[in-house]
Design an enzyme around this catalytic site. Structure first.
Site, short mmCIF file in Angstrom:
data_model
loop_
_atom_site.label_atom_id
_atom_site.label_comp_id
_atom_site.label_asym_id
_atom_site.label_seq_id
_atom_site.Cartn_x
_atom_site.Cartn_y
_atom_site.Cartn_z
N GLN A 1 0.82 -1.23 0.00
CA GLN A 1 0.00 0.00 0.00
C GLN A 1 0.85 1.27 0.00
O GLN A 1 0.35 2.35 -0.29
CB GLN A 1 -0.94 0.01 1.21
CG GLN A 1 -2.03 -1.04 1.13
CD GLN A 1 -3.00 -0.93 2.29
OE1 GLN A 1 -2.72 -1.43 3.36
NE2 GLN A 1 -4.11 -0.25 2.09
N CYS B 1 -10.74 0.00 3.15
CA CYS B 1 -9.32 -0.11 2.81
C CYS B 1 -8.80 1.29 2.50
O CYS B 1 -9.45 2.05 1.77
CB CYS B 1 -9.16 -1.02 1.59
SG CYS B 1 -7.46 -1.24 1.09
N LEU B 2 -7.64 1.61 3.05
CA LEU B 2 -7.06 2.94 2.82
C LEU B 2 -6.73 3.15 1.34
O LEU B 2 -6.62 4.29 0.89
CB LEU B 2 -5.80 3.12 3.67
CG LEU B 2 -6.02 3.17 5.19
CD1 LEU B 2 -4.69 3.15 5.92
CD2 LEU B 2 -6.83 4.40 5.58
N HIS C 1 -7.23 -9.32 6.13
CA HIS C 1 -7.29 -8.25 5.12
C HIS C 1 -5.87 -7.84 4.70
O HIS C 1 -5.58 -7.73 3.50
CB HIS C 1 -8.05 -7.06 5.71
CG HIS C 1 -8.12 -5.86 4.83
ND1 HIS C 1 -9.30 -5.39 4.28
CD2 HIS C 1 -7.16 -5.01 4.38
CE1 HIS C 1 -9.04 -4.32 3.54
NE2 HIS C 1 -7.76 -4.05 3.59
#
Ligand code: ZN
Length: 174
Positions: free
Chosen positions: A51, A102-103, A144
């Site tokens: 991410q 989710c970011l 996740h």
């Protein structure tokens, strides 16, 4: 320490299988510190290295420690987990449905089935082996984040995805 940019779902890095962590060197320590800072700043309860555009098998997780969370999560509230090369070695038969976000996919949440309880093994930030048993919300966050390391996003497996109203938004953010 520095806050890194969180990339969005359309970035191909998020779709790659991330590489195993091999060196627990200075550069890696900086990555760990930056990921913690980036997660807390977002704020989110978990973050995976892809991410922040680093294709390595590293996740950080921290449930909030506000009063509500302390009541709900007990000693898990506010506890910081840094796990390199995480691997789920045991799962419960039971699966629970829950809402997550989710970011890398801001503005949306979805309903996802996750194992109720998991045991995972991996390494801490210095390369020392560790084992964690997690259930409920913590288990969900780990599943996740570990999915991110295999290029999988929650929207791939969600039963339903929607744009939450503001008061719903608190439930999640990873
Ligand atoms: Zn995520």
């Amino acid at each position: 320490m520095a806050i890194r940019t969180i990339i969005r779902a359309d970035n191909p890095v998020l779709r790659k299988k991330a590489h195993r962590v091999v060196d627990y060197d200075k550069k890696f320590q900086t990555l760990v510190d930056d990921m913690i800072e980036t997660m807390l700043d977002a704020p989110g309860v978990g973050l995976a290295a892809p991410q922040v555009a680093v294709s390595q098998r590293l996740i950080v997780v921290r449930l909030s420690d506000d009063e509500e969370s302390k009541e709900e999560f007990g000693e898990e509230a506010g506890k910081l987990y840094v796990v390199a090369n995480p691997e789920i070695i045991k799962t419960s038969k039971d699966v629970a449905e829950g809402v997550e976000g989710c970011l890398s996919i801001p503005g949306y949440v979805g309903t996802v089935d996750r194992f109720e309880t998991i045991t995972l093994k991996g390494y801490d930030r210095y390369g020392k082996p560790l084992r964690i048993k997690a259930d409920g919300w913590l288990a969900r966050v780990f599943q996740h984040e570990i999915d991110h390391l295999d290029g999988r996003l929650y929207i791939d497996i969600a039963k339903k995805v929607w744009e939450p109203k503001e008061d719903e938004a608190r439930t999640t953010a990873e």
